[in-house]
Design an enzyme around this catalytic site. Sequence first.
Site, PDB file in Angstrom:
ATOM      1  N   CYS B 106       0.833  -1.209   0.000  1.00 45.91           N
ATOM      2  CA  CYS B 106       0.000   0.000   0.000  1.00 45.91           C
ATOM      3  C   CYS B 106       0.870   1.263   0.000  1.00 45.91           C
ATOM      4  O   CYS B 106       1.530   1.541  -0.991  1.00 45.91           O
ATOM      5  CB  CYS B 106      -0.972  -0.045   1.176  1.00 45.91           C
ATOM      6  SG  CYS B 106      -2.315   1.145   1.011  1.00 45.91           S
ATOM      7  N   HIS B 223      -3.619  -5.509   0.931  1.00 51.06           N
ATOM      8  CA  HIS B 223      -2.973  -5.766   2.225  1.00 51.06           C
ATOM      9  C   HIS B 223      -2.936  -7.257   2.567  1.00 51.06           C
ATOM     10  O   HIS B 223      -3.800  -7.736   3.300  1.00 51.06           O
ATOM     11  CB  HIS B 223      -3.739  -5.031   3.327  1.00 51.06           C
ATOM     12  CG  HIS B 223      -3.526  -3.558   3.319  1.00 51.06           C
ATOM     13  ND1 HIS B 223      -2.428  -2.960   3.900  1.00 51.06           N
ATOM     14  CD2 HIS B 223      -4.262  -2.557   2.794  1.00 51.06           C
ATOM     15  CE1 HIS B 223      -2.505  -1.637   3.733  1.00 51.06           C
ATOM     16  NE2 HIS B 223      -3.610  -1.367   3.058  1.00 51.06           N
ATOM     17  N   GLU B 225      -1.018  -8.627   4.640  1.00 47.41           N
ATOM     18  CA  GLU B 225      -0.762  -8.765   6.087  1.00 47.41           C
ATOM     19  C   GLU B 225      -2.043  -8.655   6.902  1.00 47.41           C
ATOM     20  O   GLU B 225      -2.067  -9.008   8.065  1.00 47.41           O
ATOM     21  CB  GLU B 225       0.284  -7.729   6.529  1.00 47.41           C
ATOM     22  CG  GLU B 225      -0.226  -6.320   6.813  1.00 47.41           C
ATOM     23  CD  GLU B 225      -0.635  -5.518   5.583  1.00 47.41           C
ATOM     24  OE1 GLU B 225      -0.698  -6.080   4.472  1.00 47.41           O
ATOM     25  OE2 GLU B 225      -0.926  -4.320   5.749  1.00 47.41           O
TER      26      GLU B 225
END
Lengths: 79, 252
Positions: B106, B223, B225
Amino acid sequence: MKAKIIITPKKAVLDPQGKAVLNALEHMGYEGVQDVHVGRFLELELDGDRAALEPKIEEACHRLLSNPVIEDYRIEWED
Amino acid sequence: MSTTATDTAPATPAETGQGSKFSFGVLQFPGSNSDQDCVNAIEVLGHEAHYVWHKDDQLGHLDAVLVPGGFSYGDYLRAGAIARFSPVMQSLAEFANNGGWVLGICNGFQILCEAGLLPGALIRNRSLQFRSEFVHLATVNHGTPFTRAIPEGALMRVPVAHGEGCYFADETTLSEMEANGQILWQYATADGKVEDHANPNGSVRHIAGICNANKNVAALMPHPERACQGLIGSDDGQWIFRSLIEHMSAKA
């Protein structure tokens, strides 16, 4: 002394903000507007010798103030 | 993958590497907000993650570095434009140029492009809207350190949360990247079609993530994660981190 820096999106780059403003102008009945480009304006207040400052400001425009991948810039000097 | 959701208990290094624990650095800028998610993503896989402050000019001994999401330095001027000149980014550039593994997520993608470590730039979403939603990613090139563990044909369901994620590069650059296998992920529909309406930001060629020519620096707008545990909606994002760990294990 001032350096006025005008940064605009490159022609090949999508400018959705410009398109949105163009649509709004058309809706409001403002005729004759062919296209709109939305960019940024920076005004640098400077002290020193312009000839010495010019290359440095050019460099700053290239390295930080604009992104050459997506933007063009031009500098207007004012004494 | 959604269809083959694995147990969400932390994996051991033996499961995700070959017995060795890897040390990941997670950069922290003022305004980073995915740094803790990145640390969690690595710890879930049984490896170590350490924060590296933006003013640090030394990375220390790290196997890989994650550049997390957020709004570094308020994203003033342009997203990532100011972060790239921070002391830690000078060390990161050196790390990357020496072949170190770097993954940007990002805002991390925006920073790596601004720093010139990746080609192109990220601009305002074509819709002008901030998009916060789950997307599906199709993997274009499975033969890189960042994608090797992703099963062929599998889609990853991961969230996006950005206002300036529209990837742009000129046609010459895009063609070079394509020929060189640098386009890693594209936005796809839930049934795997790479189409306009699956693309949340208007990126050229529906690009969600890329890597550099040397294939040691990669980044994506979504994302992964935030999609590493089934408990929070998806663990598909693990495949990217597992890929890198698998690759580093093979090299070790």
